[in-house]
Design an enzyme around this catalytic site. Structure first.
Site, PDB file in Angstrom:
ATOM      1  N   HIS A  87       0.823  -1.216   0.000  1.00  0.00           N
ATOM      2  CA  HIS A  87       0.000   0.000   0.000  1.00  0.00           C
ATOM      3  C   HIS A  87       0.856   1.264   0.000  1.00  0.00           C
ATOM      4  O   HIS A  87       0.360   2.336  -0.334  1.00  0.00           O
ATOM      5  CB  HIS A  87      -1.050  -0.015   1.115  1.00  0.00           C
ATOM      6  CG  HIS A  87      -0.560   0.309   2.494  1.00  0.00           C
ATOM      7  ND1 HIS A  87      -0.268  -0.655   3.429  1.00  0.00           N
ATOM      8  CD2 HIS A  87      -0.335   1.491   3.109  1.00  0.00           C
ATOM      9  CE1 HIS A  87       0.111  -0.081   4.551  1.00  0.00           C
ATOM     10  NE2 HIS A  87       0.082   1.223   4.387  1.00  0.00           N
ATOM     11  N   ASP A 223       1.213  -7.657   2.265  1.00  0.00           N
ATOM     12  CA  ASP A 223       1.320  -6.216   2.030  1.00  0.00           C
ATOM     13  C   ASP A 223       2.784  -5.760   1.892  1.00  0.00           C
ATOM     14  O   ASP A 223       3.327  -5.107   2.775  1.00  0.00           O
ATOM     15  CB  ASP A 223       0.627  -5.471   3.175  1.00  0.00           C
ATOM     16  CG  ASP A 223       0.306  -4.029   2.817  1.00  0.00           C
ATOM     17  OD1 ASP A 223       0.838  -3.530   1.808  1.00  0.00           O
ATOM     18  OD2 ASP A 223      -0.479  -3.393   3.553  1.00  0.00           O
ATOM     19  N   SER A 655       3.911   2.268   8.512  1.00  0.00           N
ATOM     20  CA  SER A 655       3.706   1.288   7.455  1.00  0.00           C
ATOM     21  C   SER A 655       5.013   1.030   6.749  1.00  0.00           C
ATOM     22  O   SER A 655       5.711   1.966   6.358  1.00  0.00           O
ATOM     23  CB  SER A 655       2.705   1.811   6.437  1.00  0.00           C
ATOM     24  OG  SER A 655       1.432   1.461   6.838  1.00  0.00           O
TER      25      SER A 655
HETATM   26  N1  ARG Z   1      -4.549   0.613   7.394  1.00  0.00           N
HETATM   27  C1  ARG Z   1      -3.264   0.537   6.795  1.00  0.00           C
HETATM   28  C2  ARG Z   1      -2.619   1.931   6.829  1.00  0.00           C
HETATM   29  O1  ARG Z   1      -3.085   2.793   7.482  1.00  0.00           O
HETATM   30  C3  ARG Z   1      -3.331  -0.051   5.426  1.00  0.00           C
HETATM   31  C4  ARG Z   1      -3.955   0.811   4.420  1.00  0.00           C
HETATM   32  C5  ARG Z   1      -4.111   0.173   3.072  1.00  0.00           C
HETATM   33  N2  ARG Z   1      -5.175   0.858   2.379  1.00  0.00           N
HETATM   34  C6  ARG Z   1      -6.428   0.395   2.257  1.00  0.00           C
HETATM   35  N3  ARG Z   1      -7.382   1.211   1.903  1.00  0.00           N
HETATM   36  N4  ARG Z   1      -6.712  -0.857   2.480  1.00  0.00           N
HETATM   37  O2  ARG Z   1      -1.921   2.390   5.992  1.00  0.00           O
HETATM   38  N1  GLU Z   2      -1.114   1.356   7.565  1.00  0.00           N
HETATM   39  C1  GLU Z   2      -0.515   2.405   8.329  1.00  0.00           C
HETATM   40  C2  GLU Z   2       0.436   3.287   7.553  1.00  0.00           C
HETATM   41  O1  GLU Z   2       0.263   3.570   6.408  1.00  0.00           O
HETATM   42  C3  GLU Z   2       0.094   1.816   9.523  1.00  0.00           C
HETATM   43  C4  GLU Z   2      -0.994   1.445  10.374  1.00  0.00           C
HETATM   44  C5  GLU Z   2      -1.130   2.377  11.508  1.00  0.00           C
HETATM   45  O2  GLU Z   2      -1.642   3.475  11.361  1.00  0.00           O
HETATM   46  O3  GLU Z   2      -0.708   1.897  12.563  1.00  0.00           O
HETATM   47  O4  GLU Z   2       1.371   3.826   8.082  1.00  0.00           O
END
Ligand code: ARG
Ligand code: GLU
Length: 720
Positions: A87, A223, A655
């Site tokens: 991502h 991922d 991330s």
């Molecule tokens: N929650 C993770 C982060 O904050 C993964 C995001 C990936 N994007 C999505 N829409 N699934 O980055």
């Molecule tokens: N998916 C998140 C990012 O892009 C990390 C997840 C979080 O926020 O802990 O950094």
């Protein structure tokens, strides 16, 4: 009265149980030795703080990369190979994709260095060193200064420290404020500009579970994506060039195939973006009960429309993939955050903490004198700020989220120049720039989507309040008697800024004509009205009360430290390099629901569901999992572990961060948090806050066995 005393005893009960926890915190690498090393070693760490951060020799910090603006990556070979999340590489992967070469769907693997793809604009930043410059900054501050004078003095001192730090080097530097301006640290960076895409799994692996599983556990997302940093022949940063060579790092992470067990020590080394864990109860309430719900609603509207169109046409699916992912991600995060705070009784816990603080003051008259009115003043300031912060949410999540509005506003300086000086010699170059940006904008723009979103959002903006609404909005609202569908039909059929041809024509008009066309262009007028409202009304209010709050927080945080109300002090995340450490651990997600700490590839097949696109399983992957063809990547239990959770305190920006074991070997790539713990930016609940990591063995298995890119594994240092 009775209710009040009941409440009080509840608060008191909570306050006894309020403390910070061993796993909580995002620590500055240069302070590990004095603050954390012993605790880390007690928890199982087998190395030293000097192995993590050293300015005398290559150390782990030399292999941690700020990837783009908001992710982390880690160097895993002596040829500049880096791993980050799928991502995080998503925008780059999308930019190389088309309906014929759909790397989002099919994945991409460079089978030699010549096939790696360059990504203009993508930067890889590595920290050279950091330094505490608090004393150097604070010596310019005098007690009588106003807040503005203080800010100016800090800015001036910072920029001279910065320029001193980079003198005669190709580095860049930044002085960052910590603890709301109580401390300052200098960061010196080396910024690489030639970062190439090496490999990415298909989205059915890299985004498996998609938005259905996002922010959740159990997780089976592969991922990750692979890039490489290039440098000039002196191993220094250089713009993309064919003659650049792979970067030779000072350090790269060895990779462990041993996997993890429950209670193993782990740490995460990366660039967490923003947390606000000192926020008082009133602030937590504003965020979780007022601001989040508005933003959640507005985002849902946009997502529904995008999803509807993306299903109808593969070209639109590619155009909007990255945009949708961006909107969906924080939409879900905000839901989780508000829910988590409610379920953990977060606001009352904060109140209990504030009671403790007041209690401490009551026992100390001198401190009472200094800090006694602090919390009350903060609450007052919050209520002054509120109308502005709500209007801001409507502006940012509403007006600003309408693509054509944002786009049209970009013409402002050009239009102003046409009007102010029709014969200006600046106009030709302005036109040229706008024409180039038009090509970029319309590549990923679909007018019907935008118009449908606008028709839903524009009526919601009524809630900004009359004083913030621009004239054109009010005019259209009354002209169409609140029928914003009709109003939007008019808006989108009478504007220049909705297709490339119109814009091209517009850019060839004489300045006089520009003035005339613009005067009746509804998108231009509305957009500029909203932006004016933002710059002239919303922003000044937010800045004023926001700055007041910041200075109150500065005093509050200093008071907490002075009075030792908290036993564990760490600064909020601010996009600087940090270490979080904890243990691999399952958790109780809800009454009767216990989550194990790891997932396996078998879970991918269990999730498979032809009715849910997010759970599409690639046939080749399925076959390989059914054959249990795991080789050396299998766990001792014979399964292929896909992910694990641990108690590391992480946030957005982490991330792609390396997740390391007690010996500093790479065991995973951080990519998320669990749903029940997304409130950890405000409050960390050790029982529920878990970071989610991709098991490095699943990543390597996909690279090696699935993609057949084993030559990349050969570059890495794999330890058994
Ligand atoms: N929650 C993770 C982060 O904050 C993964 C995001 C990936 N994007 C999505 N829409 N699934 O980055
Ligand atoms: N998916 C998140 C990012 O892009 C990390 C997840 C979080 O926020 O802990 O950094």
């Amino acid at each position: 009265m009775r209710i009040k005393s009941l409440l009080l005893s509840l608060l008191l009960f909570l306050s006894i149980s309020f403390r910070t926890f061993a796993d909580e915190g995002m620590w500055l690498p240069i302070l590990l030795q004095s603050l954390n090393e012993k605790e880390m070693q007690d928890m199982g760490f087998r190395l030293t703080a000097e192995d993590i951060y050293s300015i005398n020799h290559g150390s782990m910090k030399d292999a941690v990369v700020l990837f783009g603006g908001g992710c982390t990556a880690e160097i895993v070979s002596d040829q500049g190979l880096i791993l980050t999340n799928h991502h995080c590489g998503y925008g780059s992967i999308q930019s190389h994709s088309s309906v014929e070469f759909d790397y989002l769907t099919d994945g991409f693997w460079a089978m030699s260095k010549e096939q790696e793809l360059s990504n203009p604009g993508l930067k890889a930043t590595i920290l050279v060193r950091m330094e505490d410059v608090t004393a150097q900054i604070l010596k310019h501050i005098t007690p009588g200064m106003t807040e503005t004078q203080r800010q100016e003095a800090i800015k001036k001192a910072s920029s001279s420290i910065e320029s001193e730090a980079v003198k005669d080097t190709h580095y860049s530097a930044q002085v960052k404020s910590f603890y709301y301006g109580n401390e300052f640290y200098l960061m010196v960076y080396e910024v690489f500009e030639d970062v190439r895409l090496v490999g990415a799994p298909p989205s059915s692996i890299g985004k498996f579970g998609g938005d259905t599983d996002n922010w959740m556990w159990p997780r089976h997302t592969g991922d990750f994506s692979v890039f490489r940093i290039y440098a000039n022949k002196d191993n220094e940063p250089a713009a993309y060039s064919k003659s650049n060579v792979p970067y030779k790092p000072k350090y790269s992470f060895p990779i462990s195939l041993k996997g993890v067990k429950e209670d193993d020590f782990t740490f995460v080394f990366g660039y967490p973006g923003t947390t606000e864990h000192f926020t008082v109860s009133e602030g937590v309430k504003n965020i979780t009960e007022e601001e989040n719900p508005i933003a959640i609603g507005l985002r849902r509207m946009r997502m529904d429309v995008m999803e509807k169109y993306m299903k109808t046409d593969p070209a639109i699916r590619i155009q909007y993939a990255s945009k949708l992912a961006g909107v969906a991600n924080y939409w879900k995060k905000m839901i989780g955050e508000s829910l988590g705070i409610r379920q953990w009784n977060g606001i009352n816990r904060k109140k209990a903490f504030e009671n403790d603080f007041m209690e401490t003051l009551h026992k100390n008259p001198a401190a009472m004198e200094k800090y006694g009115s602090l919390l009350a003043t903060m609450n007052e300031t919050y209520s002054k700020l509120e109308p502005y912060s709500l209007a801001f949410i409507y502006f940012y999540e509403g007006a600003y989220s309408i693509e054509a509005f944002r786009y049209a506003y970009g013409f402002r300086t050009y239009v102003d120049e046409c009007i102010a000086d029709p014969s200006s010699d600046k106009l030709p170059s302005m036109r040229e720039k706008l024409q180039t940006s038009a090509d970029g904008f319309f590549k990923n723009y679909h007018q019907e989507i935008d118009a449908e979103i606008a028709a839903l959002i524009l009526p919601q903006l009524r809630n900004m309040g009359n004083s913030f609404l621009p004239e054109w909005w009010t005019k259209l609202d009354s002209k169409y008697a609140g029928d914003w569908q009709k109003a939007t039909d008019y808006i989108y059929s009478s504007s220049v800024f909705v297709n490339a041809d119109n814009v091209k024509k517009f850019l060839s008009m004489k300045p006089k004509k520009v003035k005339k066309v613009i005067a009746s262009d509804p998108i231009y007028q509305l957009a500029n009205g909203f932006f004016d409202s933002y710059f002239d009304k919303i922003s000044p209010g937010r800045d004023l009360y926001g700055a007041e709050l910041d200075s109150l927080y500065r005093i509050y945080v200093a008071a907490l430290r002075e009075l030792k109300v908290s036993d564990r002090f760490y600064p909020d995340a601010n996009s600087t390099l940090r270490v979080a450490y904890g243990k691999v651990k399952g958790f109780e997600a809800a009454d009767a629901v216990y989550y194990k700490y790891y997932t396996t590839a078998d879970g991918i097949l269990t999730k498979e569901d032809p009715g849910i696109a997010d759970y599409y399983v690639d046939p080749k992957l399925k076959q390989m999992v059914q054959n249990k063809d795991y080789g050396r990547y299998a766990d001792v239990d014979g399964t292929l572990h896909t992910g694990f959770i641990a108690t590391n305190h992480t946030t957005g920006g982490n991330s792609g961060s390396p997740v390391l074991n007690a010996d500093g070997q790479l065991i995973g790539i951080n990519f998320d948090r669990v749903w029940q713990g997304t409130m950890s930016d405000l409050m960390f609940d050790p029982g529920k806050c878990r970071n989610v990591s991709l098991d490095i063995r699943y990543c390597l298995w996909v690279i090696d066995k699935y993609a057949g890119a084993g030559y990349l594994i050969d570059e890495m240092k794999i330890v058994k």
